[in-house]
Design an enzyme around this catalytic site. Structure first.
Site, PDB file in Angstrom:
ATOM      1  N   GLU A  28       3.819  88.671  22.117  1.00 24.97           N
ATOM      2  CA  GLU A  28       3.555  88.499  20.866  1.00 24.97           C
ATOM      3  C   GLU A  28       4.949  88.675  20.032  1.00 24.97           C
ATOM      4  O   GLU A  28       5.957  88.900  20.676  1.00 24.97           O
ATOM      5  CB  GLU A  28       2.524  89.440  20.513  1.00 24.97           C
TER       6      GLU A  28
ATOM      7  N   LEU B 212      -1.199  93.716  20.454  1.00 23.48           N
ATOM      8  CA  LEU B 212      -2.148  94.085  19.584  1.00 23.48           C
ATOM      9  C   LEU B 212      -3.173  93.054  19.523  1.00 23.48           C
ATOM     10  O   LEU B 212      -2.989  91.813  19.229  1.00 23.48           O
ATOM     11  CB  LEU B 212      -1.399  94.584  18.042  1.00 23.48           C
TER      12      LEU B 212
ATOM     13  N   TYR C 291      -2.326 103.525  12.560  1.00 25.07           N
ATOM     14  CA  TYR C 291      -2.337 102.693  11.083  1.00 25.07           C
ATOM     15  C   TYR C 291      -3.198 101.363  11.140  1.00 25.07           C
ATOM     16  O   TYR C 291      -3.481 100.849  12.125  1.00 25.07           O
ATOM     17  CB  TYR C 291      -1.040 102.527  10.455  1.00 25.07           C
TER      18      TYR C 291
ATOM     19  N   LYS D 111      -2.647 100.536  17.757  1.00 24.55           N
ATOM     20  CA  LYS D 111      -1.852 100.035  16.602  1.00 24.55           C
ATOM     21  C   LYS D 111      -1.135 101.353  15.991  1.00 24.55           C
ATOM     22  O   LYS D 111      -1.436 102.186  15.065  1.00 24.55           O
ATOM     23  CB  LYS D 111      -2.857  99.539  15.329  1.00 24.55           C
TER      24      LYS D 111
HETATM   25  N1  PLP Z   1       0.813  92.323  16.804  1.00 24.19           N
HETATM   26  C1  PLP Z   1       1.808  93.182  16.356  1.00 24.19           C
HETATM   27  C2  PLP Z   1       2.843  94.079  17.058  1.00 24.19           C
HETATM   28  C3  PLP Z   1       1.569  93.684  15.005  1.00 24.19           C
HETATM   29  O1  PLP Z   1       2.384  94.453  14.283  1.00 24.19           O
HETATM   30  C4  PLP Z   1       0.759  92.870  14.231  1.00 24.19           C
HETATM   31  C5  PLP Z   1       0.309  93.030  12.614  1.00 24.19           C
HETATM   32  O2  PLP Z   1       1.129  93.888  12.321  1.00 24.19           O
HETATM   33  C6  PLP Z   1      -0.183  91.607  14.713  1.00 24.19           C
HETATM   34  C7  PLP Z   1       0.112  91.608  16.053  1.00 24.19           C
HETATM   35  C8  PLP Z   1      -0.987  90.922  14.016  1.00 24.19           C
HETATM   36  O3  PLP Z   1      -2.322  91.614  13.668  1.00 24.19           O
HETATM   37  P1  PLP Z   1      -3.120  91.487  12.477  1.00 24.19           P
HETATM   38  O4  PLP Z   1      -3.407  90.021  12.658  1.00 24.19           O
HETATM   39  O5  PLP Z   1      -4.414  92.284  12.748  1.00 24.19           O
HETATM   40  O6  PLP Z   1      -2.738  91.614  11.424  1.00 24.19           O
END
Ligand code: PLP
Length: 283
Positions: free
Chosen positions: A179, A203, A32, A147
């Site tokens: 994270e 991610l 997603y 993702k």
């Molecule tokens: N890490 C994880 C596990 C996430 O689910 C998300 C966002 O949903 C992020 C980092 C941050 O990603 P982004 O800045 O692209 O929203």
């Protein structure tokens, strides 16, 4: 009436039907993307499109019309009268519908592509009060760079934090802070900003990537290096970030308090840079 998108059509959300044989439903076999609309523009749409395509490549799903991602997103904003609002686009692509079998369908079936738009908060005047977070063992798989819609480890971990009145849970793997369950994390010690390196264990956040750029523009030193849990008591500041709520300062990791309860100097510098970027994108 809410309009959503399914496989090429824009439909009233309540009329959308997805097969119980969809592999997203049976296996969590899909990926997603979430992207923010700032009352007139999407934030880093190219970054989101590239990550969407990468996630699909990594799990071998082929949505041949992935080039429609931005047009679909824009139409969802329009159809839901969100043009002058702040909103999030959620889009997921699953491997499609086939009788339950671990092997991928042979021949391949069309992926299921579902998307919706939802009203969101805007960029706040300041980052708001710092919030407590839970430090917890990273029980996720080793491909956190994808993702994936399979988020059970994230939801269980987040729920544990939520039940303790904490706003995020931050994962620790092999002794290092990686994270959050739905965010990336930045840690400030000795006036240096640390964030876990891009790898299979995090991610690659779109917000993270741009914050590294903002920090550079503000003359701050960023090290994409693992930060050990044992050094947490040395932290001056910390914040987590994601597309939906930009940047949130941290007041404590479990029992360990950090900072003064609101955003520190380094966090504020990055926040101002973020604000300036949004203003320039608005034009
Ligand atoms: N890490 C994880 C596990 C996430 O689910 C998300 C966002 O949903 C992020 C980092 C941050 O990603 P982004 O800045 O692209 O929203």
């Amino acid at each position: 009436m809410e309009t959503a998108y399914l496989n090429g059509s824009f439909l009233p959300k309540q009329d959308i039907k997805i097969s119980p044989d969809d592999r997203g439903f049976l296996f969590g076999d899909g990926i997603y993307e979430v992207m923010k609309w700032y009352a007139g523009f999407f934030y880093d749409p190219q970054g989101h499109l590239e990550r969407l395509r990468r996630s699909m490549r990594e799990i071998r799903i082929d949505w041949s019309q992935s080039g429609d991602f931005l047009a679909v997103s824009r139409e969802l904003i329009r159809a839901n009268s969100l043009d002058n609002e702040h909103a999030l686009i959620y889009l997921q692509v699953t491997r499609g519908t086939a009788p339950r079998n671990h092997a991928f369908p042979e021949p391949a079936v069309e992926p299921t592509v579902y998307a919706f738009a939802r009203k969101a908060g805007g960029f706040k005047d300041d980052p708001g009060p710092a919030v407590p977070v839970l430090l917890t063992k990273d029980i996720r798989w080793s491909r956190c760079d994808i993702k994936s819609i399979a988020l059970l480890a994230n939801t269980i971990s987040f729920q544990n934090a939520h039940e303790k009145g904490m706003k995020e849970c931050i994962f620790v793997r092999d002794g290092f802070i990686t994270e959050g369950s739905r965010s990336n994390i930045f840690l400030v010690a000795d006036n240096i900003i640390y964030t876990y390196p891009q790898s299979d264990y995090i991610l690659s956040g779109i917000t993270r990537k741009n914050i590294i750029r903002y920090a550079g523009e503000a003359g701050l030193e960023v090290r994409e290096e693992p930060f050990p849990e044992t050094r947490i008591h040395t932290l001056q500041e910390a914040f987590f970030c994601n597309s939906s709520s930009e940047l949130t300062p941290v007041s404590s990791f479990g029992d360990v308090k950090i900072g003064s309860g609101s955003a520190g100097q380094v966090t504020m510098k990055i926040y101002e840079q973020f604000r300036a970027d949004l203003a320039s994108l608005k034009g």
